[in-house]
Write a protein that holds these residues in place. Structure first.
Motif, PDB file in Angstrom:
ATOM      1  N   GLY A  66       0.815  -1.601   0.175  1.00 38.50           N
ATOM      2  CA  GLY A  66      -0.008  -0.192  -0.011  1.00 38.50           C
ATOM      3  C   GLY A  66       0.564   1.501  -0.420  1.00 38.50           C
ATOM      4  O   GLY A  66       0.565   2.054  -0.792  1.00 38.50           O
ATOM      5  N   HIS A  67       2.332   1.087   0.513  1.00 37.96           N
ATOM      6  CA  HIS A  67       2.505   2.551   1.152  1.00 37.96           C
ATOM      7  C   HIS A  67       3.224   3.193  -0.777  1.00 37.96           C
ATOM      8  O   HIS A  67       4.306   3.721  -0.621  1.00 37.96           O
ATOM      9  CB  HIS A  67       3.927   2.112   2.389  1.00 37.96           C
ATOM     10  CG  HIS A  67       2.887   2.299   3.235  1.00 37.96           C
ATOM     11  ND1 HIS A  67       2.900   3.962   4.177  1.00 37.96           N
ATOM     12  CD2 HIS A  67       3.273   1.392   4.522  1.00 37.96           C
ATOM     13  CE1 HIS A  67       2.500   3.047   5.138  1.00 37.96           C
ATOM     14  NE2 HIS A  67       2.582   2.316   5.441  1.00 37.96           N
ATOM     15  N   THR A  68       3.994   1.811  -0.858  1.00 41.31           N
ATOM     16  CA  THR A  68       5.112   1.981  -1.827  1.00 41.31           C
ATOM     17  C   THR A  68       4.184   2.202  -3.219  1.00 41.31           C
ATOM     18  O   THR A  68       4.491   2.832  -4.083  1.00 41.31           O
ATOM     19  CB  THR A  68       5.724   0.219  -2.452  1.00 41.31           C
ATOM     20  OG1 THR A  68       5.833   0.027  -2.031  1.00 41.31           O
ATOM     21  CG2 THR A  68       6.097   0.167  -3.894  1.00 41.31           C
ATOM     22  N   ASN A  69       2.528   1.815  -3.494  1.00 43.53           N
ATOM     23  CA  ASN A  69       1.753   2.171  -4.532  1.00 43.53           C
ATOM     24  C   ASN A  69       1.363   3.595  -4.261  1.00 43.53           C
ATOM     25  O   ASN A  69       1.294   4.340  -4.988  1.00 43.53           O
ATOM     26  CB  ASN A  69       0.027   1.020  -4.839  1.00 43.53           C
ATOM     27  CG  ASN A  69       0.503   0.132  -5.094  1.00 43.53           C
ATOM     28  OD1 ASN A  69       0.462   0.248  -6.288  1.00 43.53           O
ATOM     29  ND2 ASN A  69       0.546  -1.077  -4.585  1.00 43.53           N
ATOM     30  N   ARG A  70       1.312   4.198  -3.009  1.00 46.09           N
ATOM     31  CA  ARG A  70       0.920   5.437  -2.636  1.00 46.09           C
ATOM     32  C   ARG A  70       2.358   6.371  -3.606  1.00 46.09           C
ATOM     33  O   ARG A  70       1.696   6.932  -4.065  1.00 46.09           O
ATOM     34  CB  ARG A  70       0.902   5.432  -1.578  1.00 46.09           C
ATOM     35  CG  ARG A  70       0.685   7.169  -1.287  1.00 46.09           C
ATOM     36  CD  ARG A  70       0.483   7.350   0.887  1.00 46.09           C
ATOM     37  NE  ARG A  70       1.418   6.589   1.595  1.00 46.09           N
ATOM     38  CZ  ARG A  70       2.409   7.251   1.943  1.00 46.09           C
ATOM     39  NH1 ARG A  70       2.457   8.389   1.374  1.00 46.09           N
ATOM     40  NH2 ARG A  70       3.709   6.797   1.899  1.00 46.09           N
ATOM     41  N   LYS A  71       3.429   5.906  -2.587  1.00 49.38           N
ATOM     42  CA  LYS A  71       4.757   6.296  -3.433  1.00 49.38           C
ATOM     43  C   LYS A  71       4.870   6.200  -4.923  1.00 49.38           C
ATOM     44  O   LYS A  71       5.116   7.293  -5.485  1.00 49.38           O
ATOM     45  CB  LYS A  71       5.547   6.088  -2.874  1.00 49.38           C
ATOM     46  CG  LYS A  71       5.942   6.414  -1.745  1.00 49.38           C
ATOM     47  CD  LYS A  71       6.414   7.048  -1.111  1.00 49.38           C
ATOM     48  CE  LYS A  71       6.934   7.358   0.197  1.00 49.38           C
ATOM     49  NZ  LYS A  71       7.435   9.126   0.748  1.00 49.38           N
ATOM     50  N   TYR A  75      -2.890   4.935  -6.221  1.00 50.61           N
ATOM     51  CA  TYR A  75      -4.359   5.664  -4.959  1.00 50.61           C
ATOM     52  C   TYR A  75      -5.312   4.858  -4.560  1.00 50.61           C
ATOM     53  O   TYR A  75      -5.213   3.836  -3.555  1.00 50.61           O
ATOM     54  CB  TYR A  75      -4.406   6.836  -5.149  1.00 50.61           C
ATOM     55  CG  TYR A  75      -3.490   8.007  -5.168  1.00 50.61           C
ATOM     56  CD1 TYR A  75      -1.890   8.115  -3.944  1.00 50.61           C
ATOM     57  CD2 TYR A  75      -3.340   9.054  -6.455  1.00 50.61           C
ATOM     58  CE1 TYR A  75      -1.090   8.640  -4.151  1.00 50.61           C
ATOM     59  CE2 TYR A  75      -1.638   9.717  -6.074  1.00 50.61           C
ATOM     60  CZ  TYR A  75      -1.068   9.619  -4.995  1.00 50.61           C
ATOM     61  OH  TYR A  75      -0.166  10.956  -5.309  1.00 50.61           O
ATOM     62  N   SER A  76      -5.596   4.196  -5.573  1.00 48.16           N
ATOM     63  CA  SER A  76      -6.991   3.169  -5.063  1.00 48.16           C
ATOM     64  C   SER A  76      -6.249   1.378  -5.408  1.00 48.16           C
ATOM     65  O   SER A  76      -6.838   1.001  -4.656  1.00 48.16           O
ATOM     66  CB  SER A  76      -7.650   3.197  -6.926  1.00 48.16           C
ATOM     67  OG  SER A  76      -7.131   3.288  -7.587  1.00 48.16           O
ATOM     68  N   ASP A  77      -5.257   1.652  -6.010  1.00 49.75           N
ATOM     69  CA  ASP A  77      -4.623   0.080  -6.063  1.00 49.75           C
ATOM     70  C   ASP A  77      -3.600   0.127  -4.228  1.00 49.75           C
ATOM     71  O   ASP A  77      -3.973  -0.630  -3.309  1.00 49.75           O
ATOM     72  CB  ASP A  77      -2.576  -0.072  -6.609  1.00 49.75           C
ATOM     73  CG  ASP A  77      -3.650  -0.183  -7.844  1.00 49.75           C
ATOM     74  OD1 ASP A  77      -5.102  -0.768  -8.156  1.00 49.75           O
ATOM     75  OD2 ASP A  77      -2.770  -0.460  -8.864  1.00 49.75           O
ATOM     76  N   SER A  78      -3.253   1.328  -3.497  1.00 53.19           N
ATOM     77  CA  SER A  78      -2.877   1.131  -2.256  1.00 53.19           C
ATOM     78  C   SER A  78      -3.934   1.540  -0.965  1.00 53.19           C
ATOM     79  O   SER A  78      -3.741   0.513  -0.448  1.00 53.19           O
ATOM     80  CB  SER A  78      -2.385   3.369  -2.325  1.00 53.19           C
ATOM     81  OG  SER A  78      -1.982   3.613  -0.393  1.00 53.19           O
ATOM     82  N   VAL A  79      -5.150   1.951  -1.624  1.00 54.29           N
ATOM     83  CA  VAL A  79      -6.305   2.214  -0.530  1.00 54.29           C
ATOM     84  C   VAL A  79      -6.640   0.506  -0.576  1.00 54.29           C
ATOM     85  O   VAL A  79      -6.917  -0.242   0.285  1.00 54.29           O
ATOM     86  CB  VAL A  79      -7.349   2.531  -0.597  1.00 54.29           C
ATOM     87  CG1 VAL A  79      -9.044   2.058   0.160  1.00 54.29           C
ATOM     88  CG2 VAL A  79      -7.254   4.137  -1.040  1.00 54.29           C
TER      89      VAL A  79
END
Length: 103
Positions: A66-71, A75-79
């Protein structure tokens, strides 16, 4: 960790730690690869009947994805990854905090 990877290239714990190292050095694409590979290894074990679902010990892997996808701006993958982590560990305040970063 390179030596550990040579000894146990399919060990999800080794892959996870390599992902943490890559993330810490700002290599988010590398981190995503290691984390995703670790998750694939774990999922293949669960599909082979050795476990019925992901153990709560993998909550940190899902949060790290989640953190990696946010970076990476996904964002939807992160959530989605943080929500999966909540399923494994519903009362973890750091997961709620991580969701707050994304939303």
């Amino acid at each position: 960790f390179t030596q550990a990877l040579e000894i146990a290239p399919n060990d999800p714990f080794v892959l996870h730690e390599l992902g943490v190292t890559a993330f810490s050095s700002g290599n988010y694409l590398g981190a995503e690869k290691y984390f995703s590979d670790a998750l694939l290894r774990i999922e293949s074990v669960t599909k082979n009947g050795l476990s019925s679902s992901l153990s709560d010990k993998w909550e940190s892997l899902l949060n790290n994805l989640g953190h990696t996808n946010r970076k990476l701006g996904r964002y939807s993958d992160s959530v989605s990854f943080h929500q999966q982590a909540l399923v494994l560990s519903p009362l973890n305040p750091s997961t709620y905090s991580a969701l707050g970063y994304v939303q």
